[in-house]
Design an enzyme around this catalytic site. Structure first.
Site, PDB file in Angstrom:
ATOM      1  N   GLU A  59       0.266 -10.862  33.240  1.00 32.32           N
ATOM      2  CA  GLU A  59       0.027 -12.300  33.223  1.00 32.32           C
ATOM      3  C   GLU A  59      -0.284 -12.748  31.802  1.00 32.32           C
ATOM      4  O   GLU A  59       0.120 -13.827  31.378  1.00 32.32           O
ATOM      5  CB  GLU A  59      -1.111 -12.661  34.187  1.00 32.32           C
ATOM      6  CG  GLU A  59      -0.748 -12.484  35.663  1.00 32.32           C
ATOM      7  CD  GLU A  59      -0.755 -11.037  36.158  1.00 32.32           C
ATOM      8  OE1 GLU A  59      -1.271 -10.159  35.429  1.00 32.32           O
ATOM      9  OE2 GLU A  59      -0.246 -10.780  37.264  1.00 32.32           O
TER      10      GLU A  59
ATOM     11  N   HIS B 170      -6.028 -13.082  47.273  1.00 31.98           N
ATOM     12  CA  HIS B 170      -4.876 -13.966  47.477  1.00 31.98           C
ATOM     13  C   HIS B 170      -5.343 -15.305  48.030  1.00 31.98           C
ATOM     14  O   HIS B 170      -4.614 -15.966  48.769  1.00 31.98           O
ATOM     15  CB  HIS B 170      -3.870 -13.365  48.466  1.00 31.98           C
ATOM     16  CG  HIS B 170      -3.394 -12.005  48.114  1.00 31.98           C
ATOM     17  ND1 HIS B 170      -4.049 -10.864  48.485  1.00 31.98           N
ATOM     18  CD2 HIS B 170      -2.317 -11.600  47.406  1.00 31.98           C
ATOM     19  CE1 HIS B 170      -3.388  -9.804  48.025  1.00 31.98           C
ATOM     20  NE2 HIS B 170      -2.346 -10.222  47.376  1.00 31.98           N
TER      21      HIS B 170
ATOM     22  N   PHE C  59      -0.087 -15.407  42.184  1.00 30.22           N
ATOM     23  CA  PHE C  59      -1.215 -15.974  42.936  1.00 30.22           C
ATOM     24  C   PHE C  59      -2.237 -16.446  41.897  1.00 30.22           C
ATOM     25  O   PHE C  59      -2.426 -15.771  40.888  1.00 30.22           O
ATOM     26  CB  PHE C  59      -1.876 -14.921  43.838  1.00 30.22           C
ATOM     27  CG  PHE C  59      -1.078 -14.559  45.058  1.00 30.22           C
ATOM     28  CD1 PHE C  59      -1.284 -15.216  46.271  1.00 30.22           C
ATOM     29  CD2 PHE C  59      -0.121 -13.569  45.007  1.00 30.22           C
ATOM     30  CE1 PHE C  59      -0.536 -14.895  47.398  1.00 30.22           C
ATOM     31  CE2 PHE C  59       0.634 -13.238  46.128  1.00 30.22           C
ATOM     32  CZ  PHE C  59       0.420 -13.900  47.337  1.00 30.22           C
TER      33      PHE C  59
HETATM   34  C1  LIG Z   1      -2.975  -8.774  38.511  1.00 26.69           C
HETATM   35  C2  LIG Z   1      -1.983  -8.831  39.610  1.00 26.69           C
HETATM   36  N1  LIG Z   1      -0.795  -9.449  39.422  1.00 26.69           N
HETATM   37  C3  LIG Z   1       0.101  -9.540  40.419  1.00 26.69           C
HETATM   38  C4  LIG Z   1      -0.154  -9.005  41.658  1.00 26.69           C
HETATM   39  C5  LIG Z   1       0.856  -9.143  42.813  1.00 26.69           C
HETATM   40  N2  LIG Z   1       1.487  -7.856  43.122  1.00 26.69           N
HETATM   41  C6  LIG Z   1       1.001  -7.055  44.095  1.00 26.69           C
HETATM   42  S1  LIG Z   1       1.808  -5.597  44.193  1.00 26.69           S
HETATM   43  C7  LIG Z   1       2.847  -6.015  42.944  1.00 26.69           C
HETATM   44  C8  LIG Z   1       3.885  -5.041  42.466  1.00 26.69           C
HETATM   45  C9  LIG Z   1       3.284  -3.761  41.953  1.00 26.69           C
HETATM   46  O1  LIG Z   1       4.282  -2.845  41.622  1.00 26.69           O
HETATM   47  P1  LIG Z   1       3.947  -1.369  41.170  1.00 26.69           P
HETATM   48  O2  LIG Z   1       2.872  -1.382  40.146  1.00 26.69           O
HETATM   49  O3  LIG Z   1       5.224  -0.735  40.765  1.00 26.69           O
HETATM   50  O4  LIG Z   1       3.327  -0.662  42.443  1.00 26.69           O
HETATM   51  P2  LIG Z   1       4.018  -0.371  43.843  1.00 26.69           P
HETATM   52  O5  LIG Z   1       3.797  -1.566  44.697  1.00 26.69           O
HETATM   53  O6  LIG Z   1       5.454  -0.090  43.594  1.00 26.69           O
HETATM   54  O7  LIG Z   1       3.307   0.807  44.398  1.00 26.69           O
HETATM   55  C10 LIG Z   1       2.564  -7.306  42.470  1.00 26.69           C
HETATM   56  C11 LIG Z   1       3.295  -7.992  41.385  1.00 26.69           C
HETATM   57  C12 LIG Z   1      -1.409  -8.363  41.819  1.00 26.69           C
HETATM   58  N3  LIG Z   1      -1.765  -7.801  42.967  1.00 26.69           N
HETATM   59  N4  LIG Z   1      -2.289  -8.282  40.790  1.00 26.69           N
END
Ligand SMILES: Cc1ncc(C[n+]2csc(CCOP(=O)(O)OP(=O)(O)O)c2C)c(N)n1
Ligand SMILES: Cc1ncc(C[n+]2csc(CCOP(=O)(O)OP(=O)(O)O)c2C)c(N)n1
Ligand SMILES: [Mg+2]
Ligand SMILES: [Mg+2]
Lengths: 410, 346, 346, 410
Positions: B69, B138, B92
């Site tokens: 972000e 969220h 979010f």
């Molecule tokens: C700070 C933050 N930004 C965005 C999100 C929304 N979000 C939740 S899971 C995700 C993807 C994460 O991908 P990865 O790190 O590859 O883990 P995976 O889900 O593949 O295990 C996102 C963007 C969040 N939870 N926290």
């Protein structure tokens, strides 16, 4: 777990502290001219070694040697010497001004003049630098009017920023100098965003981001590398490793065995380590990186190895945390002296001319300072209007702020 | 209240459609407008606000960003300084905090620092608020963290018509705007009765959204319900909750939809409270130091001598947003109704 | 107000000395207390609050950190979860924002998330406020960003005695505490008259600081000046400014030094305002959504029927902190005096 | 600048999208057993190549080969199979429960079971993991009572977290499982802090930090590497590269030519890239890194190459952004199948036993789910008290919160 080692925290320490003999034996200084110059479209993997080398052009005798020695004419070299010297004399003067109470704080770049000056001379009009507070050379190298810099430093009636900003937090769009922020690192990521915009618009302009060794620990440094490696925008990412971050030596930011150039390896970004006190090396490597960027080949990360020869700022006393004579032992010498020697070796300069130039520049700086002083100094003489405090918060002043300005009676 | 350019056709849109339409209109009109963020490119965003934009405007105007972000906002600031008009999405509002320094220290102050030489004409979109069993991460409503920062504007629409018009205004604004979209409203004017099916937007008049370009000005509140007994200051989802509470209690409340929190439309607030003599403030964010505190400060400053009872705040509790107890946390029509009765001295 | 363990010797200390002494006392007493931050190790901190601690307690209990506020606080949270009691320093409160997510999303909610299984017993020290020509980045007062976050406590001392006692309480507290030190008070009880030499702490009775261990409890305000005409709610530097304004105007103001903003000592506030019937709120932070808004909300809630005039806020303007215009920005005794006269109807 | 290239923005794209034929040709799969196993006290520089290799133990025939093949007994292998299978069946069940409205959201780790299970089996009691939401295997590998996990997922009356937290945001201190946060990345830095504390106290405990490929872009990842490289605390830094971050392929986080293991190179941290679907490789490499940590040799960064075979969460539909049959083409196979094959090749397992085990575990999972259901499901049946919402905000409830609880009437 019975026969386990007892763990302990490793806290890196600099090689010497006040009272110790300065020791730079950990800095290997390879001979000038030995590092190869790859093509600008080389793969990052093919030049990984260059992050552990140190690109140097000027040797101990003052000769420019090796593949990186740039083809530049005498006028260019003389200009380089002139702007570095001017930068130093400017710093000296403003340091004194601060001591005399004409401003609240000042930051010198003593010992690091080559980096900003030479890179600026490699950039083109329209390119944008995102500097830290220690790149005044970027303006001086373009013959930016010193009086305007000092007006800003003095927060006087002619300060373009109307006293709102800290001294030396210049903003000079037309000179490719982005508004300085006191928050370390933030502008490094912004430089990548600016470069992305240039790419999005199909432009040909290049961004140049700047950050200090200590500040590479900030999050913005990482974000910059992530975005730069993903979108490959035209940006030169400069890390000025001047060995110190206030009282903290560079080993706290990088661990005691890595360096800053190799941070780029984790991102497949071409990464170079360069003698930052060597005007010609800085110019040549900057040119290389700028050309890469301009040819849509993407970002380059450069660690400039240098030494912060002065205090961190006028508020700092470095003898509290490093040997008082450490600067004298710095193995890469002084950038001005080294270029001067080169010019002398080339036969286009001599001591006498140097004295004359010094005298002339001192006079110029002094004249600028005097003129600026006539427009006021911090809190004395002509001042920016108090009401300026309320300007430029928004494009148009909203009602609540108008009310507050009224309440302030200005 | 709106600056529609001419009498145009309208189309029935829910809130997400209205937001997408605003982006579409601006991207078509101004090729300096770029849209990016986590999952916004090919996929079109987890709430689908950017669906179709990459296909229409190409990958360099609508694209996926790394999960940083800080990087997203930092990039937007750099782009803004170059001359673009970036509209980054934060997935979010809860996840805007890693970018808080870039927003509060950088975007907000760039104009001030540079005498307007560099500006940050960026609009940061982020879904806000609870009501979807999103738990602590969220559901949050961080608006007060932005209204405290000089140099930012903060906008929260409560219906499709406003969402589109305010978003277009925000994108066209030369100052950085935090544009918070109450995610519970994406699909209908949710009034807090989570146990009843939500009315679809199509049955709400504000879902008649003009096609093409129009604006709803920043800094102007709307009167969502006229009334004489008491003024309810609300924004986002709470506008619908407040209206519902007024209907249910039979107390003739005037519901003001602030729409823009900063700059605040003090005039509309002052007129209403002076008329009704009573005021309650409703928001979903935690109570202490929430935006409701500022509203109370403003009202008591402007209308103290007209107030017949203390102003009451109905807000999220001063706890993280719980998962299972979501509907006990959410300030629903029941709690707003209680406050109405209390402020009326019933 | 204080919990001194026994009658001990006192020593004359300025505020930095008192803070350093608190750290020293706790580090000696509890080897889980560790201190780190930018330049705090060998050098002892840019304001010298940790001077001598590395030499005394070793490099693994007092050390320099990389310039990553996020990392500093993230590390402290991990250490706290392990069982340590970290006391990280953020060099200036302005630079706490890169760590805001770790503070607000993590430290503040760890206990809640884990039913108290993991806690974040950390005390984050940071110099706050202006008055040293520090411009936009060395002058800010971000307290309202923390009082809005459930799970955090926020403390701001105004004198050496309180600073030591409150810091010891904060370190011993099992919840995360934001400990903001008004840097303009480090060397003397600055009353806002920047053009006069500041009185040294040695002439102020609160500089008599007991040696060894004592606490000043969190959540309890102090009455810095008794008075009958009007209540001034203040904290940090503004306590001294407020007292000065009372003396200069001759208006018999009761000055409440809040000391802890959260949890807030509502009782002391209520009693005072009910007694005086008038109230003004003073802080250095920007006005909109500042902590003053919360104070007004609380006072009008608790004392509305006792108020004889609207509560007035005297605060920093809603602009970034300017450099040259520092003293026009800073809410000095002149502005507080004007507000006193106004609230008194003069 | 007349003959300049027109710049353009590079936006990486995955090899295939819905409608395309899945294509993993960019993932080189070296033969098992060929990567050397260095000493734990090797210098990071001496193993730089290992970040570009892929450590694999189980070959296509199901045989364990090469220096990394761990010495483990049959019981251990059977246990490994059992916990991975249990994890998968647990996920299957809870996925269904979510569809049935018993909870609000659920996250599967299908395809990634080996990583959490094997690493947990390499850790010791007292060590602390800082997981993401996709490491349920860390608990299941320790025979943590499933019913307690489901109570938490259902936010029911026996949920230890009393409904306050999102489903699957477990916190199990006694099982070395740090409270999960929904904010990506934050816990990675915290794991380094925890390890620093262990070192400060002269303890022997190791921390294990977890992060996803997409989340390495977050600032916390950088901070973790900076602090880990500086203080060299006992921490294993795990990057689970499952190719996707919701709809975003891993190339957006790492650029399309670097990888995640090599991020460690910029910090002089030993960095390994490992077949994450190979239970034995995960176990062996985890052991190696844990031993390094425990011997005060500092951090290790590991990229586990795997594939997120299921949707991101129950709210996600992956057919919108990747070929529906992509999982079937994943070149590293399925971790459970591969270990099963190994056991069969070793002669200690057969299909029949596998069916029986599956049946038994399914029954166990079902029983646990039924029991949990009897304590309530989200919003139905027995629920945690509403007043729990006000607990654990602070150690002691402050007056203002007591007032609010009263106002809420609970
Ligand atoms: C700070 C933050 N930004 C965005 C999100 C929304 N979000 C939740 S899971 C995700 C993807 C994460 O991908 P990865 O790190 O590859 O883990 P995976 O889900 O593949 O295990 C996102 C963007 C969040 N939870 N926290
Ligand atoms: C976010 C942030 N944290 C801390 C500071 C305080 N600070 C100012 S300069 C400095 C040291 C920077 O060192 P380095 O990056 O090496 O740059 P140098 O001063 O050596 O040029 C620190 C810690 C700051 N300005 N911003
Ligand atoms: Mg430095
Ligand atoms: Mg992933």
């Amino acid at each position: 777990m019975s026969n386990d080692t007892q763990l302990s925290l490793h806290v890196p320490e600099p090689s010497s502290r006040p009272g110790d003999k300065p020791d730079f034996s950990h800095i290997e200084v390879p001979a000038a001219g030995i590092v190869r110059k790859p093509n600008i479209d080389c793969s990052p993997a093919s030049i990984r070694d260059l992050a552990f080398d140190m690109i140097r052009v000027l040797d101990d005798k003052g000769t420019a040697v090796g593949e990186w020695a740039p083809e530049v004419d005498d006028a260019f070299l003389l200009k380089g010497l002139q702007v570095m010297l001017k930068t130093r004399l400017f710093d000296d003067r403003l340091f004194m001004s601060q001591r005399q109470g004409k401003t609240s704080i000042y930051v010198q770049c003593r010992g690091e003049e080559a980096i900003a000056c030479a890179q600026r001379m490699a950039l083109s009009k329209g390119d944008m630098c995102f500097p830290t507070y220690r790149q005044q050379g970027l303006l001086i190298a373009q013959d930016f009017p010193m009086v305007d810099m000092i007006n800003q430093i003095y927060s006087n009636s002619k300060d373009k920023l109307a006293g709102r900003s800290l001294p030396f937090f210049y903003s000079e769009r037309d000179y490719g100098f982005f508004s300085i922020s006191g928050n370390l690192g933030t502008q490094f990521m912004q430089s990548v965003g600016w470069a992305m915009a240039s790419a999005i618009k199909g432009d040909s302009k290049v961004a140049s981001g700047w950050i200090g060794d200590g500040s590479t620990a900030e999050s913005d440094f990482h974000a910059a590398l992530v975005f730069a490696s993903t979108y490959k925008p035209p940006v030169v990412l400069n890390v000025v490793n001047n060995q110190w971050a206030i009282s903290t030596f560079q080993g706290i930011a990088c661990g005691d065995s890595a360096n800053f150039a190799c941070r780029g390896h984790g991102f497949n970004i071409p990464s170079l380590r360069v003698d930052g006190n060597d005007f010609l090396a800085v110019y040549a490597v900057s040119k290389w990186a700028i050309e890469r960027a301009r040819k849509n080949l993407g970002p380059t990360l450069i660690e400039w190895v240098t030494y912060r020869a002065a205090a961190h700022t006028t508020s700092d006393d470095p003898t509290k945390y490093r040997p008082a004579d450490e600067a004298e032992h710095w193995p890469l010498g002084d950038p001005i002296e080294r270029l001067k020697d080169h010019l002398i070796v080339k036969g286009i300069w001599d001591e006498e001319q140097h004295q004359a130039l010094t005298k002339q520049l001192k006079a110029e700086v002094k004249a600028a300072a005097k003129e600026a002083e006539s427009y006021g100094t911090l809190g004395k003489g002509q001042l920016p209007a108090t009401s300026e405090m309320f300007n430029h918060v928004y494009k148009e002043m909203p009602a609540h702020l108008r009310k507050q300005r009224q309440e302030a009676g200005v | 209240m709106s600056n529609r350019e001419a009498e145009t056709e309208t189309k029935n849109m829910n809130m997400i459609e209205a937001i997408r339409d605003a982006l579409d209109v601006k991207m078509a009109q101004d090729d300096n407008v770029v849209v990016f963020g986590e999952d916004v490119g090919y996929f079109g965003g987890v709430f689908r606000a950017t669906e179709g934009l990459q296909a229409k405007y190409g990958k360099s105007r609508c694209f996926d960003a790394p999960i940083s972000e800080l990087g997203i906002i930092g990039a937007a600031i750099g782009m803004g300084a170059y001359g673009l008009r970036p509209v980054p999405e934060i997935q979010f509002a809860d996840y805007i905090l890693p970018a808080y320094d870039q927003i509060a220290s950088e975007a907000a102050r760039l104009r001030y620092r540079s005498s307007g030489e560099f500006i940050a004409p960026i609009t940061i979109r982020a879904p806000t608020g609870g009501g979807i069993y999103g738990g602590q991460t969220h559901s949050q409503s961080p608006e007060a963290l932005f209204t405290h920062v000089a140099g930012l504007k903060t906008v929260i629409p409560s219906n499709p018509y406003d969402a589109k018009g305010l978003l277009i205004s925000s994108i066209e604004d030369d100052d950085p705007v935090i544009f918070l979209e109450p995610k519970r409203l994406y699909n209908g004017p949710f009034d807090g009765h989570h146990d009843k099916p939500v009315t679809p937007w199509s049955e709400h008049q504000a879902s008649e959204v003009p096609e093409g370009h129009y604006t709803v000005p920043l800094g102007k509140a709307a009167i969502a319900r006229e009334g004489t007994d008491v003024t309810i200051l609300a924004y986002g989802t709470m506008v619908h909750v407040a209206k519902c509470a007024a209907e249910e209690t039979g107390i003739d409340a005037e519901v003001i939809d602030l729409r823009t929190l900063l700059p605040l439309d003090e005039e509309t607030i002052e007129n209403s409270v002076k008329k009704t003599g009573r005021c309650i403030v409703v928001h979903e964010a935690t109570k202490t130091s929430g935006f409701g505190a500022e509203l109370i400060a403003v009202v008591q400053e402007l209308c103290m001598y007209h107030l017949e009872a203390p102003i009451i705040r109905v807000t999220g509790w001063d706890t993280p947003y719980p998962h299972a107890q979501e509907w006990d946390y959410f300030p629903g029509p029941g709690r707003v109704g209680d406050a109405l009765r209390k402020v009326m001295g019933e």
